[in-house]
Motif scaffolding. Structure first.
Motif, PDB file in Angstrom:
ATOM      1  N   ALA A 227      -4.759  -3.670   3.511  1.00 37.67           N
ATOM      2  CA  ALA A 227      -5.533  -3.048   2.438  1.00 37.67           C
ATOM      3  C   ALA A 227      -6.392  -4.077   1.719  1.00 37.67           C
ATOM      4  O   ALA A 227      -7.572  -3.819   1.414  1.00 37.67           O
ATOM      5  CB  ALA A 227      -4.588  -2.359   1.450  1.00 37.67           C
ATOM      6  N   VAL A 259      -1.208   1.338   3.389  1.00 37.33           N
ATOM      7  CA  VAL A 259      -2.677   1.292   3.425  1.00 37.33           C
ATOM      8  C   VAL A 259      -3.252   2.507   2.709  1.00 37.33           C
ATOM      9  O   VAL A 259      -4.203   2.393   1.922  1.00 37.33           O
ATOM     10  CB  VAL A 259      -3.183   1.215   4.884  1.00 37.33           C
ATOM     11  CG1 VAL A 259      -4.700   1.388   4.939  1.00 37.33           C
ATOM     12  CG2 VAL A 259      -2.787  -0.125   5.507  1.00 37.33           C
ATOM     13  N   ALA A 263      -5.517   1.296  -0.194  1.00 39.53           N
ATOM     14  CA  ALA A 263      -6.927   1.250   0.229  1.00 39.53           C
ATOM     15  C   ALA A 263      -7.577   2.565  -0.191  1.00 39.53           C
ATOM     16  O   ALA A 263      -7.759   3.480   0.619  1.00 39.53           O
ATOM     17  CB  ALA A 263      -7.031   1.035   1.730  1.00 39.53           C
ATOM     18  N   THR A 268     -12.888   1.746   1.780  1.00 40.96           N
ATOM     19  CA  THR A 268     -11.634   1.298   2.398  1.00 40.96           C
ATOM     20  C   THR A 268     -10.765   2.463   2.856  1.00 40.96           C
ATOM     21  O   THR A 268      -9.894   2.286   3.715  1.00 40.96           O
ATOM     22  CB  THR A 268     -10.805   0.441   1.430  1.00 40.96           C
ATOM     23  OG1 THR A 268     -10.450   1.220   0.273  1.00 40.96           O
ATOM     24  CG2 THR A 268     -11.586  -0.791   0.998  1.00 40.96           C
TER      25      THR A 268
END
Length: 294
Positions: A227, A259, A263, A268
């Motif tokens: 991340a 993640v 993120a 992302t």
């Protein structure tokens, strides 16, 4: 050539990225510098006796120093500033190109593996150590010394255990195979003395709570690193390979969950995490790609 703390593997790779011959030996990482290099020289000699090779790509555990052609693998104590590029060149009398093993894994997966066709990705090797490499704009990004993408030494537990790099709480001290086992044993996991991460995974699949917790913790560490790297490098993809990744969803489920949790920005949020597809050949293929791509 793929030089790591557990094994040294040498292969011959054709222009399409296919491995046509491969052998490996134990690294004997607690031997002297020359004893370890003798393993390299022996494998290279066998390859040269069988095939007409144009050049040699070498991926080594790091840190590496590409400008000077030296390596100082944290998991090979006898090699500190070891002139690996020059020593291999003496044996092969052909051009030799050097990179870190993590970057070679990433490059191999980008060339003919899970990252084929992707512009921006990170490759991770979760094994005896934790290494990584970055592909940016379709090309390997090594940075100033060739060590860019050394994701195993991103800090994910600021007050965590000391790492062999001199820091604390790195991904490697949490997620590498030996450290997974060490953490589990310290919490009461019972297994034979020679049990490794594969044994830990097997007991986790049978419901051992300590083993499950070890993989959850490791996956979270790897996921945090991915991340953070996605935010820094604007990635499309993270490819995860290495021996510990053979645990499958035991590791990938917590990686992906972490993640997804961290993120969260628009650029992302779409970062995809997939298993490597080249297995133990990824480093060899990536080392060959160093040559193939000039």
């Amino acid at each position: 050539m793929d030089v790591g703390g557990t094994k040294i593997a040498v292969g011959v790779v054709d222009p399409a990225g296919q491995v046509v011959w491969r052998e490996q030996r134990s690294t004997h990482r607690h031997g002297t510098a020359e004893e370890i290099f003798a393993v390299v020289a022996g494998l290279v000699g066998t390859a040269l006796a069988r095939y007409d090779v144009e050049a040699v790509g070498v991926g080594s555990a790091g840190p590496v120093d590409i400008p000077n052609g030296t390596v100082s693998p944290l998991n090979i104590p006898a090699w500190r500033g070891f002139p690996l590029r020059a020593r291999v060149a003496e044996v092969v009398d052909r051009p030799v190109v050097l990179a870190g093993d993590g970057p070679c894994m990433a490059l191999g997966e980008h060339w003919v593996g899970a990252g084929r066709g992707v512009s921006d990705m990170v490759g991770l090797v979760v094994s005896t150590g934790v290494g990584g490499g970055l592909v940016h704009g379709g090309e390997l990004f090594g940075g100033r010394t060739g060590n860019a993408g050394h994701i195993g030494h991103m800090v994910v537990e600021p007050d965590g255990d000391p790492c062999s790099c001199g820091g604390r709480g790195c991904v490697e001290i949490v997620a590498s195979g030996p450290n997974l086992v060490r953490w589990a044993r310290a919490r009461g996991w019972s297994a034979p003395e020679d049990a490794d991460a594969a044994h830990l995974a097997e007991t986790a699949r049978h419901g051992d709570e300590i083993a499950l917790a070890a993989f959850t913790r490791a996956g979270r560490a790897v996921g945090l690193a991915i991340a953070g790297t996605a935010a820094l490098c604007d990635l499309e993809l993270a490819v995860v390979g290495g021996g510990v990744a053979q645990a499958g969803e035991l590791l990938f489920d917590p990686i992906r969950a972490t993640v997804a949790e961290y993120a969260t920005m628009d650029f992302t949020r779409g970062t995809v995490v997939v298993p490597a597809t080249l297995g133990g050949n990824a480093g060899i293929v990536g080392a060959a790609a160093l040559v193939a791509r000039g």
